[in-house]
Design a protein around this motif. Structure first.
Motif, mmCIF file in Angstrom:
data_model
loop_
_atom_site.group_PDB
_atom_site.id
_atom_site.type_symbol
_atom_site.label_atom_id
_atom_site.label_comp_id
_atom_site.label_asym_id
_atom_site.label_seq_id
_atom_site.Cartn_x
_atom_site.Cartn_y
_atom_site.Cartn_z
ATOM 1 N N ALA A 9 -35.141 4.313 -15.326
ATOM 2 C CA ALA A 9 -34.015 5.230 -15.184
ATOM 3 C C ALA A 9 -33.798 5.546 -13.708
ATOM 4 C CB ALA A 9 -34.288 6.516 -15.962
ATOM 5 N N VAL A 10 -32.538 5.783 -13.351
ATOM 6 C CA VAL A 10 -32.176 6.100 -11.970
ATOM 7 C C VAL A 10 -31.619 7.519 -11.904
ATOM 8 C CG1 VAL A 10 -30.635 5.526 -10.056
ATOM 9 C CG2 VAL A 10 -31.728 3.697 -11.371
ATOM 10 N N TRP A 50 -27.903 13.857 -12.395
ATOM 11 C CA TRP A 50 -27.877 13.166 -13.684
ATOM 12 C C TRP A 50 -28.699 11.890 -13.598
ATOM 13 C CZ3 TRP A 50 -23.141 14.503 -11.333
ATOM 14 C CH2 TRP A 50 -22.507 13.506 -10.595
ATOM 15 N N ILE A 51 -28.926 11.299 -14.753
ATOM 16 C CA ILE A 51 -29.743 10.096 -14.871
ATOM 17 C C ILE A 51 -28.881 8.976 -15.445
ATOM 18 C CG2 ILE A 51 -31.735 9.076 -16.058
ATOM 19 C CD1 ILE A 51 -32.916 11.932 -16.168
ATOM 20 N N GLU A 97 -17.531 17.158 -15.863
ATOM 21 C CA GLU A 97 -17.719 17.500 -17.267
ATOM 22 C C GLU A 97 -19.141 17.904 -17.652
ATOM 23 O OE1 GLU A 97 -16.279 14.414 -19.814
ATOM 24 O OE2 GLU A 97 -14.263 14.430 -18.961
ATOM 25 N N GLU A 98 -20.136 17.458 -16.918
ATOM 26 C CA GLU A 98 -21.548 17.691 -17.250
ATOM 27 C C GLU A 98 -21.841 17.300 -18.705
ATOM 28 O OE1 GLU A 98 -25.028 20.850 -15.979
ATOM 29 O OE2 GLU A 98 -23.239 21.648 -16.935
ATOM 30 N N VAL A 139 -25.665 4.406 -20.000
ATOM 31 C CA VAL A 139 -25.615 5.771 -20.519
ATOM 32 C C VAL A 139 -25.960 6.699 -19.360
ATOM 33 C CG1 VAL A 139 -26.415 7.429 -22.228
ATOM 34 C CG2 VAL A 139 -26.383 4.994 -22.785
ATOM 35 N N ILE A 140 -25.134 7.715 -19.168
ATOM 36 C CA ILE A 140 -25.320 8.676 -18.082
ATOM 37 C C ILE A 140 -25.624 10.036 -18.687
ATOM 38 C CG2 ILE A 140 -24.212 9.758 -16.094
ATOM 39 C CD1 ILE A 140 -22.349 7.114 -16.221
#
Length: 267
Positions: free
Chosen positions: A27-28, A140-141, A184-185, A209-210
């Protein structure tokens, strides 16, 4: 644990363990540099904005892009580092080169919620989730995975408050990865556009996917716990379902096998 911008303690080891073997690589974590670029991110080559995700994922190091350090004028425009040239700012870039877009649509996905305000950020950073430099806040990831896992990872918010993930198509992947989650979070499920997929070397069966940091801890329970699949299935069968007859047949056969085994043991 790291402090996120949502004031939630992010369980990085737990999230990484839950994702292991379920996503492409690692994951980033994305960081927005509002005032100055963190010194640990400054050693970066010139690449398209979205390519910093691949470098962090595959080369296991933090990288950044900003107004001076990028190789895509459209990505720089969408992330608010400049006002773009006339072709880009007018939204005509897409209709000119992709005839399916109308002028109206080209402008729509190139402005408003699809673009960060000019000058709002000094830079964007990407780092492996487990190697985010101290002092860098995780916004975020981003993960790359196949749809079977995306369906679970993308539920990171829904399992808490019932809000389903946003879906993206037709917009630039720079908007999906760096702009939409800012406004939007919400969790975002996206295949990415051609450039985003190419720069991140996605296979045909993979997607992005974020997950905003606010919802990321839910991945531990989603992916780490074993759901009662049989119980859920039975709870949704009607009284007339043939499932119950099949279940009785299986149980009768199991009882017969146990009886035959017991008889053989005592003979």
């Amino acid at each position: 644990m790291s402090q996120t911008t949502s004031s939630t303690q992010l369980d990085i080891p737990g999230i990484a363990a839950a994702l292991k073997g379920k996503i492409r690589g690692q994951a980033v974590a994305v960081t927005l540099f509002r005032d100055e670029i963190h010194p640990a991110y400054t050693s970066s080559e010139r690449v398209d904005a979205c390519a910093i995700l691949r470098i962090a994922r595959d080369e296991d190091r933090p990288v950044h892009m900003n107004s001076e350090n990028h190789d895509c004028s459209h990505g720089s425009f969408l992330t608010g580092f400049d006002d773009g040239n006339e072709l880009i700012a007018s939204g005509r870039l897409l209709p000119v080169f992709i005839p399916a877009y109308t002028d109206h649509a080209g402008l729509a996905v190139n402005s408003g919620k699809f673009r960060l305000p000019t000058g709002s950020m000094k830079g964007l950073g990407a780092a492996p989730l487990e190697k985010v430099p101290a002092g860098a806040e995780i916004e975020w990831i981003v993960v790359v995975c196949e749809p079977v896992m995306a369906s679970q990872i993308a539920a990171a918010r829904a399992v808490e408050d019932g809000v389903q993930p946003s879906a993206a198509a037709g917009s630039s992947f720079c908007s999906d990865a760096f702009v939409t989650p800012f406004f939007e979070e919400n969790v975002i499920l996206t295949p990415g556009d051609f450039g985003g997929r190419m720069n991140n070397k996605l296979k045909p069966t993979e997607m992005f996917v974020i997950v905003p940091a606010r919802w990321a801890n839910n991945l531990i329970s989603i992916l780490g716990a074993t759901p009662d699949v049989k119980g859920l299935y039975e709870a949704t069968r009607t009284e007339e379902s043939s499932y119950w007859d099949r279940k009785k047949e299986r149980e009768a056969k199991a009882d017969a096998r146990e009886a035959a085994y017991a008889a053989g043991q005592t003979s």
